[in-house]
Design a protein around this motif. Structure first.
Motif, PDB file in Angstrom:
ATOM      1  N   ILE A  93      -0.606  -9.020  -6.690  1.00 21.08           N
ATOM      2  CA  ILE A  93      -0.159  -9.890  -7.978  1.00 21.08           C
ATOM      3  C   ILE A  93       1.278 -10.597  -7.537  1.00 21.08           C
ATOM      4  CG2 ILE A  93       0.627  -9.976 -10.457  1.00 21.08           C
ATOM      5  CD1 ILE A  93      -2.301  -9.123  -9.931  1.00 21.08           C
ATOM      6  N   ASP A  94       2.147  -9.972  -7.019  1.00 20.14           N
ATOM      7  CA  ASP A  94       3.355 -10.394  -6.756  1.00 20.14           C
ATOM      8  C   ASP A  94       4.001  -9.666  -5.729  1.00 20.14           C
ATOM      9  OD1 ASP A  94       5.807 -12.675  -7.069  1.00 20.14           O
ATOM     10  OD2 ASP A  94       6.740 -10.710  -7.900  1.00 20.14           O
ATOM     11  N   ILE A  95       5.070 -10.262  -4.834  1.00 18.37           N
ATOM     12  CA  ILE A  95       5.573  -9.485  -3.963  1.00 18.37           C
ATOM     13  C   ILE A  95       7.202  -9.789  -3.926  1.00 18.37           C
ATOM     14  CG2 ILE A  95       6.136  -8.954  -1.361  1.00 18.37           C
ATOM     15  CD1 ILE A  95       3.251 -10.026  -0.909  1.00 18.37           C
ATOM     16  N   ASP A  96       7.933  -8.679  -4.276  1.00 21.48           N
ATOM     17  CA  ASP A  96       9.403  -8.964  -4.361  1.00 21.48           C
ATOM     18  C   ASP A  96      10.131  -8.585  -3.125  1.00 21.48           C
ATOM     19  OD1 ASP A  96      12.223  -8.332  -4.668  1.00 21.48           O
ATOM     20  OD2 ASP A  96      11.970  -7.523  -6.409  1.00 21.48           O
ATOM     21  N   TYR A  97      10.308  -9.509  -2.042  1.00 18.62           N
ATOM     22  CA  TYR A  97      10.640  -9.233  -0.889  1.00 18.62           C
ATOM     23  C   TYR A  97      12.154  -8.634  -0.725  1.00 18.62           C
ATOM     24  CZ  TYR A  97       6.601 -11.725   0.893  1.00 18.62           C
ATOM     25  OH  TYR A  97       5.482 -12.109   1.004  1.00 18.62           O
ATOM     26  N   VAL A  98      12.879  -8.857  -1.848  1.00 16.01           N
ATOM     27  CA  VAL A  98      14.357  -8.411  -1.714  1.00 16.01           C
ATOM     28  C   VAL A  98      14.446  -6.953  -1.872  1.00 16.01           C
ATOM     29  CG1 VAL A  98      16.433  -8.685  -2.835  1.00 16.01           C
ATOM     30  CG2 VAL A  98      15.227 -10.615  -2.355  1.00 16.01           C
ATOM     31  N   ASN A  99      13.482  -6.471  -3.056  1.00 16.54           N
ATOM     32  CA  ASN A  99      13.616  -5.258  -3.271  1.00 16.54           C
ATOM     33  C   ASN A  99      12.374  -4.385  -2.713  1.00 16.54           C
ATOM     34  OD1 ASN A  99      15.909  -5.068  -5.007  1.00 16.54           O
ATOM     35  ND2 ASN A  99      14.706  -6.692  -6.298  1.00 16.54           N
ATOM     36  N   GLY A 100      11.644  -4.830  -1.987  1.00 14.36           N
ATOM     37  CA  GLY A 100      10.518  -3.930  -1.712  1.00 14.36           C
ATOM     38  C   GLY A 100       9.542  -3.720  -2.554  1.00 14.36           C
ATOM     39  N   ARG A 101       9.096  -4.527  -3.418  1.00 16.91           N
ATOM     40  CA  ARG A 101       8.104  -3.859  -4.535  1.00 16.91           C
ATOM     41  C   ARG A 101       6.826  -5.043  -4.181  1.00 16.91           C
ATOM     42  NH1 ARG A 101      12.610  -4.044  -7.871  1.00 16.91           N
ATOM     43  NH2 ARG A 101      13.426  -1.949  -7.893  1.00 16.91           N
ATOM     44  N   ILE A 102       5.897  -4.361  -4.101  1.00 18.74           N
ATOM     45  CA  ILE A 102       4.440  -5.227  -4.509  1.00 18.74           C
ATOM     46  C   ILE A 102       3.840  -5.008  -5.659  1.00 18.74           C
ATOM     47  CG2 ILE A 102       2.216  -5.799  -3.314  1.00 18.74           C
ATOM     48  CD1 ILE A 102       3.599  -4.565  -0.761  1.00 18.74           C
ATOM     49  N   HIS A 103       3.693  -5.697  -6.607  1.00 25.65           N
ATOM     50  CA  HIS A 103       3.214  -5.465  -7.982  1.00 25.65           C
ATOM     51  C   HIS A 103       1.674  -5.829  -7.563  1.00 25.65           C
ATOM     52  CE1 HIS A 103       2.096  -7.084 -12.351  1.00 25.65           C
ATOM     53  NE2 HIS A 103       1.712  -5.770 -12.064  1.00 25.65           N
ATOM     54  N   ILE A 104       0.833  -5.095  -7.833  1.00 28.49           N
ATOM     55  CA  ILE A 104      -0.559  -4.929  -7.637  1.00 28.49           C
ATOM     56  C   ILE A 104      -1.295  -4.866  -9.030  1.00 28.49           C
ATOM     57  CG2 ILE A 104      -0.591  -4.181  -5.168  1.00 28.49           C
ATOM     58  CD1 ILE A 104      -1.163  -1.212  -6.093  1.00 28.49           C
ATOM     59  N   ALA A 105      -2.695  -5.158  -8.868  1.00 29.68           N
ATOM     60  CA  ALA A 105      -3.649  -5.368 -10.034  1.00 29.68           C
ATOM     61  C   ALA A 105      -3.821  -3.685 -10.400  1.00 29.68           C
ATOM     62  CB  ALA A 105      -4.724  -5.950  -9.948  1.00 29.68           C
ATOM     63  N   TYR A 106      -4.312  -2.896  -9.575  1.00 30.32           N
ATOM     64  CA  TYR A 106      -4.794  -1.512  -9.924  1.00 30.32           C
ATOM     65  C   TYR A 106      -4.762  -0.736  -8.668  1.00 30.32           C
ATOM     66  CZ  TYR A 106      -8.143   2.230 -10.797  1.00 30.32           C
ATOM     67  OH  TYR A 106      -8.742   3.328 -10.858  1.00 30.32           O
ATOM     68  N   ILE A 107      -4.647   0.495  -8.697  1.00 27.33           N
ATOM     69  CA  ILE A 107      -4.855   1.368  -7.768  1.00 27.33           C
ATOM     70  C   ILE A 107      -5.048   2.918  -8.245  1.00 27.33           C
ATOM     71  CG2 ILE A 107      -2.457   2.386  -7.452  1.00 27.33           C
ATOM     72  CD1 ILE A 107      -3.050   2.155  -4.265  1.00 27.33           C
ATOM     73  N   ASP A 108      -6.053   3.748  -7.645  1.00 25.38           N
ATOM     74  CA  ASP A 108      -6.773   4.832  -8.128  1.00 25.38           C
ATOM     75  C   ASP A 108      -5.750   6.051  -7.558  1.00 25.38           C
ATOM     76  OD1 ASP A 108      -7.437   4.432  -5.749  1.00 25.38           O
ATOM     77  OD2 ASP A 108      -9.290   5.538  -5.829  1.00 25.38           O
ATOM     78  N   ALA A 109      -4.434   5.822  -7.422  1.00 27.98           N
ATOM     79  CA  ALA A 109      -3.312   6.717  -7.185  1.00 27.98           C
ATOM     80  C   ALA A 109      -2.786   7.355  -8.139  1.00 27.98           C
ATOM     81  CB  ALA A 109      -2.356   6.283  -5.958  1.00 27.98           C
ATOM     82  N   ASN A 110      -1.942   8.465  -8.096  1.00 26.50           N
ATOM     83  CA  ASN A 110      -1.388   9.014  -9.116  1.00 26.50           C
ATOM     84  C   ASN A 110      -0.059   8.383  -8.993  1.00 26.50           C
ATOM     85  OD1 ASN A 110      -3.376  10.628 -10.227  1.00 26.50           O
ATOM     86  ND2 ASN A 110      -2.818  12.340  -9.327  1.00 26.50           N
ATOM     87  N   ASP A 111       0.754   8.269 -10.165  1.00 20.37           N
ATOM     88  CA  ASP A 111       1.998   7.944 -10.109  1.00 20.37           C
ATOM     89  C   ASP A 111       2.821   8.886  -9.190  1.00 20.37           C
ATOM     90  OD1 ASP A 111       4.265   6.301 -11.086  1.00 20.37           O
ATOM     91  OD2 ASP A 111       5.057   8.037 -12.185  1.00 20.37           O
TER      92      ASP A 111
END
Length: 158
Positions: A93-111
């Motif tokens: 969905i979006d990549i925050d290159y400064v903070n190293g975060r990738i917002h994704i639509a869905y993943i089947d992983a636990n928090d």
């Protein structure tokens, strides 16, 4: 038996706020030039199933409603396996290159699931035009996009 060392490169945050891949600070430079890719292959650790008992399971009794009575674990997507490594293709969905975060639509992983690696999804290497599957799962969706609206709860015995 040979043992290999695998480094966790981050964590998967998957809660009511959404799904985020959070990299450890030292791996943020590895995001360079990821712009333009719509999807990622995410390798993560089924940490909730990392026990000696779970790692020794080689067969599963009919995990899917239309499956054979017994299946080898490599014929399933079960988290119970000799090496609890998971692979999920996700939409970026979006990549925050400064903070190293990738917002994704869905993943089947636990928090909090450990992140092992990221690879860009490239159709020339990751897409199979006419894959074949056994008849018991032949009615499953043919794409990630179609899977979103599929009644998966009707397919599993757990």
């Amino acid at each position: 038996m040979t043992t290999y060392k695998v480094n966790t490169i981050g964590r998967i945050c998957n809660n009511e706020s959404g799904a985020i891949i959070q990299l450890e600070p030292e791996y943020i430079p590895a995001l360079t030039a990821l712009d333009g890719f719509s999807h990622l292959n995410v390798l993560w650790w089924f940490s909730d199933f990392d026990t000696q008992e779970a790692r020794s399971v080689l067969e599963a009794p009919k995990p899917y409603k239309q499956a054979p009575e017994t299946m080898g674990i490599f014929a399933t997507r079960s988290p119970v396996r000799p090496n609890p490594i998971a692979l999920t293709t996700v939409e970026i969905i979006d990549i925050d290159y400064v903070n190293g975060r990738i917002h994704i639509a869905y993943i089947d992983a636990n928090d909090g699931s450990p992140l092992l690696d990221l690879k860009p999804y490239t159709p020339s290497l990751d897409r199979v035009e006419r894959p074949e599957v056994p008849g018991w799962c032949g009615h499953w969706p043919k794409s990630l996009e179609e899977s979103a609206d599929f009644a998966w709860e009707n397919e599993f015995n757990f």
